[in-house]
Design a protein around this motif. Structure first.
Motif, PDB file in Angstrom:
ATOM      1  N   ALA A   1       4.585  24.092  -3.778  1.00 19.83           N
ATOM      2  CA  ALA A   1       3.913  23.428  -2.657  1.00 19.83           C
ATOM      3  C   ALA A   1       3.575  21.982  -3.009  1.00 19.83           C
ATOM      4  CB  ALA A   1       2.653  24.194  -2.272  1.00 19.83           C
ATOM      5  N   ILE A   2       3.055  21.766  -4.203  1.00 23.07           N
ATOM      6  CA  ILE A   2       2.739  20.409  -4.646  1.00 23.07           C
ATOM      7  C   ILE A   2       4.024  19.582  -4.732  1.00 23.07           C
ATOM      8  CG2 ILE A   2       1.845  18.999  -6.537  1.00 23.07           C
ATOM      9  CD1 ILE A   2      -0.090  21.349  -7.160  1.00 23.07           C
ATOM     10  N   GLY A   3       5.089  20.201  -5.219  1.00 23.13           N
ATOM     11  CA  GLY A   3       6.380  19.516  -5.315  1.00 23.13           C
ATOM     12  C   GLY A   3       6.906  19.069  -3.966  1.00 23.13           C
ATOM     13  N   LYS A   4       6.692  19.894  -2.928  1.00 21.04           N
ATOM     14  CA  LYS A   4       7.116  19.510  -1.582  1.00 21.04           C
ATOM     15  C   LYS A   4       6.349  18.272  -1.116  1.00 21.04           C
ATOM     16  CE  LYS A   4       8.588  24.082  -0.174  1.00 21.04           C
ATOM     17  NZ  LYS A   4       8.318  25.260   0.663  1.00 21.04           N
ATOM     18  N   PHE A   5       5.045  18.259  -1.357  1.00 14.68           N
ATOM     19  CA  PHE A   5       4.258  17.084  -1.004  1.00 14.68           C
ATOM     20  C   PHE A   5       4.723  15.867  -1.792  1.00 14.68           C
ATOM     21  CE2 PHE A   5       1.170  19.957   0.911  1.00 14.68           C
ATOM     22  CZ  PHE A   5       0.821  19.240   2.038  1.00 14.68           C
ATOM     23  N   ASP A   6       5.040  16.060  -3.044  1.00 15.93           N
ATOM     24  CA  ASP A   6       5.511  14.955  -3.877  1.00 15.93           C
ATOM     25  C   ASP A   6       6.795  14.357  -3.297  1.00 15.93           C
ATOM     26  OD1 ASP A   6       5.380  13.271  -6.215  1.00 15.93           O
ATOM     27  OD2 ASP A   6       6.977  14.502  -7.083  1.00 15.93           O
ATOM     28  N   ARG A   7       7.721  15.213  -2.881  1.00 12.48           N
ATOM     29  CA  ARG A   7       8.970  14.718  -2.300  1.00 12.48           C
ATOM     30  C   ARG A   7       8.719  13.997  -0.977  1.00 12.48           C
ATOM     31  NH1 ARG A   7      10.301  19.405  -4.656  1.00 12.48           N
ATOM     32  NH2 ARG A   7      10.230  20.700  -2.799  1.00 12.48           N
ATOM     33  N   ILE A   8       7.801  14.524  -0.157  1.00  7.10           N
ATOM     34  CA  ILE A   8       7.486  13.885   1.123  1.00  7.10           C
ATOM     35  C   ILE A   8       6.925  12.488   0.890  1.00  7.10           C
ATOM     36  CG2 ILE A   8       5.903  13.946   3.099  1.00  7.10           C
ATOM     37  CD1 ILE A   8       6.251  17.066   2.990  1.00  7.10           C
ATOM     38  N   PHE A   9       5.958  12.383  -0.026  1.00  8.46           N
ATOM     39  CA  PHE A   9       5.331  11.088  -0.250  1.00  8.46           C
ATOM     40  C   PHE A   9       6.249  10.121  -0.985  1.00  8.46           C
ATOM     41  CE2 PHE A   9       1.599  13.561   0.887  1.00  8.46           C
ATOM     42  CZ  PHE A   9       1.154  12.762   1.924  1.00  8.46           C
ATOM     43  N   THR A  10       7.130  10.619  -1.811  1.00  5.48           N
ATOM     44  CA  THR A  10       8.138   9.758  -2.432  1.00  5.48           C
ATOM     45  C   THR A  10       9.035   9.164  -1.350  1.00  5.48           C
ATOM     46  OG1 THR A  10       8.084  10.994  -4.504  1.00  5.48           O
ATOM     47  CG2 THR A  10      10.074   9.694  -4.058  1.00  5.48           C
ATOM     48  N   HIS A  11       9.415   9.987  -0.391  1.00  2.69           N
ATOM     49  CA  HIS A  11      10.263   9.519   0.705  1.00  2.69           C
ATOM     50  C   HIS A  11       9.523   8.489   1.564  1.00  2.69           C
ATOM     51  CE1 HIS A  11      13.428   9.606   3.713  1.00  2.69           C
ATOM     52  NE2 HIS A  11      12.485   9.761   4.638  1.00  2.69           N
TER      53      HIS A  11
ATOM     54  N   ASN B   1       0.863  -1.172   0.000  1.00  3.17           N
ATOM     55  CA  ASN B   1       0.000   0.000   0.000  1.00  3.17           C
ATOM     56  C   ASN B   1       0.904   1.227   0.000  1.00  3.17           C
ATOM     57  OD1 ASN B   1      -2.666  -1.133   0.179  1.00  3.17           O
ATOM     58  ND2 ASN B   1      -2.092  -1.838   2.214  1.00  3.17           N
ATOM     59  N   LEU B   2       0.755   2.070  -1.014  1.00  6.54           N
ATOM     60  CA  LEU B   2       1.593   3.252  -1.147  1.00  6.54           C
ATOM     61  C   LEU B   2       0.730   4.499  -1.310  1.00  6.54           C
ATOM     62  CD1 LEU B   2       4.277   1.848  -3.611  1.00  6.54           C
ATOM     63  CD2 LEU B   2       4.443   2.043  -1.119  1.00  6.54           C
TER      64      LEU B   2
ATOM     65  N   ALA C   1       9.260   5.266  -0.260  1.00  4.96           N
ATOM     66  CA  ALA C   1      10.552   4.568  -0.290  1.00  4.96           C
ATOM     67  C   ALA C   1      10.791   3.860   1.056  1.00  4.96           C
ATOM     68  CB  ALA C   1      11.675   5.544  -0.588  1.00  4.96           C
ATOM     69  N   MET C   2      10.414   4.517   2.147  1.00  8.21           N
ATOM     70  CA  MET C   2      10.559   3.894   3.464  1.00  8.21           C
ATOM     71  C   MET C   2       9.658   2.668   3.579  1.00  8.21           C
ATOM     72  SD  MET C   2      10.838   7.343   5.823  1.00  8.21           S
ATOM     73  CE  MET C   2      10.160   6.530   7.231  1.00  8.21           C
ATOM     74  N   LEU C   3       8.432   2.775   3.087  1.00  6.69           N
ATOM     75  CA  LEU C   3       7.522   1.638   3.099  1.00  6.69           C
ATOM     76  C   LEU C   3       8.046   0.494   2.240  1.00  6.69           C
ATOM     77  CD1 LEU C   3       4.087   3.482   2.866  1.00  6.69           C
ATOM     78  CD2 LEU C   3       4.977   2.203   4.836  1.00  6.69           C
ATOM     79  N   ALA C   4       8.573   0.823   1.050  1.00  8.29           N
ATOM     80  CA  ALA C   4       9.115  -0.204   0.166  1.00  8.29           C
ATOM     81  C   ALA C   4      10.283  -0.925   0.827  1.00  8.29           C
ATOM     82  CB  ALA C   4       9.546   0.417  -1.156  1.00  8.29           C
ATOM     83  N   ALA C   5      11.128  -0.179   1.522  1.00  4.53           N
ATOM     84  CA  ALA C   5      12.258  -0.785   2.209  1.00  4.53           C
ATOM     85  C   ALA C   5      11.776  -1.716   3.320  1.00  4.53           C
ATOM     86  CB  ALA C   5      13.177   0.280   2.777  1.00  4.53           C
TER      87      ALA C   5
END
Length: 79
Positions: A58-68, A24-25, A71-75
């Motif tokens: 602002a959208i880009g900041k959210f994008d980076r947060i959720f990408t991070h 779930n991502l 990535a933590m969930l995938a790990a």
């Protein structure tokens, strides 16, 4: 779509949880994804306003947060 830059939680309803296989991502809603793509196109064409640029950032900041977070969930799923 109106983004209240003083209240980032105003975008919380634009974040969805989607299942990818057994994972779930987090991902943006279709409307937020389309808005980001529209703003990126305007920026590319050098037709973006200062308000739109702030919205894109602002959208880009959210994008980076959720990408991070993803990535933590995938790990974690990999372990």
């Amino acid at each position: 779509m109106v983004i209240d830059f003083n209240k980032p939680s105003s975008l919380i309803h634009e974040i969805q949880l989607e299942q990818f296989g057994n994972w779930n991502l987090f991902k943006f809603s279709n409307s937020l994804q389309l808005r980001m793509e529209e703003l990126l196109e305007k920026k590319k064409a050098d037709q973006i306003t200062p308000d739109e640029m702030a919205e894109l950032e602002a959208i880009g900041k959210f994008d980076r947060i959720f990408t991070h977070i993803n990535a933590m969930l995938a790990a974690q799923y990999a372990n």
